[in-house]
Design an enzyme around this catalytic site. Sequence first.
Site, PDB file in Angstrom:
ATOM      1  N   VAL A  15       0.006  21.916  14.579  1.00  0.00           N
ATOM      2  CA  VAL A  15       0.848  20.927  13.907  1.00  0.00           C
ATOM      3  C   VAL A  15       0.602  20.851  12.403  1.00  0.00           C
ATOM      4  O   VAL A  15       1.389  20.268  11.674  1.00  0.00           O
ATOM      5  CB  VAL A  15       0.651  19.537  14.564  1.00  0.00           C
ATOM      6  CG1 VAL A  15      -0.641  18.885  14.083  1.00  0.00           C
ATOM      7  CG2 VAL A  15       1.854  18.638  14.350  1.00  0.00           C
ATOM      8  N   ASP A  86     -10.250  17.437   9.212  1.00  0.00           N
ATOM      9  CA  ASP A  86      -9.044  17.900   9.907  1.00  0.00           C
ATOM     10  C   ASP A  86      -9.143  17.684  11.422  1.00  0.00           C
ATOM     11  O   ASP A  86      -8.461  18.358  12.201  1.00  0.00           O
ATOM     12  CB  ASP A  86      -8.741  19.367   9.568  1.00  0.00           C
ATOM     13  CG  ASP A  86      -9.773  20.345  10.112  1.00  0.00           C
ATOM     14  OD1 ASP A  86     -10.799  19.903  10.667  1.00  0.00           O
ATOM     15  OD2 ASP A  86      -9.543  21.568   9.990  1.00  0.00           O
TER      16      ASP A  86
END
Length: 213
Positions: A15, A86
Amino acid sequence: MGEIPFITVEGPIGVGKTSLAKAIAEAFQFQLLKEIVDENPFLGKFYEDIEEWSFQTEMFFLCNRYKQLEDIQKHFLHQHQPVVADYHIMKNMIFAQQTLKDSQYIKYVQIYDILTHDMPKPNIVIYLNATLPTLLKRIKMRGREIEKNIDPSYLAQLSSDYEEAIKTFKENNPQVTVLRYSGDELDFVKNKEHLEHIISDVKSSLLKRSSTI
């Protein structure tokens, strides 16, 4: 001293978590924390045979993420240096719940709880999601060898699990700012305006949090 910004970017495979985390780190001059993926020796085997290699894969990720969070707490957050990562450690439970057998999952949860109960927790979570075609397209574009055998049905279920997990997370952590974006609607890698929109939201959230401490 107020809270030290600790931002995490989460969402299913492909994504754009790392790309966005890098961009935010550069925009605000924050320390970037990237999860270890390619170094997991079980991951390629996992995508070929999930049932056989799930426990080894998830334990490797858990131990490495624990070590990374321990390090950023010691070397950055305790030194009042903001961090953007992340991933969020909660992703371990999303993957484990889907892939582990019941007996393995029980053991895994016990280990997870022990390792994470005193780990640093983010004050801003950025959640990205996208439809299956978008995820598959981006996975193909980045061309990671270990991801070539991902089962689309596995990815679809993972995306659904993320939706449920972020909903529960928001309910259980009202003190955390959650920013949600659609990867189908925003392409922050190719579209500068889309990225600037997200950066602006993050800046506003940081200012709002600092004014309420």
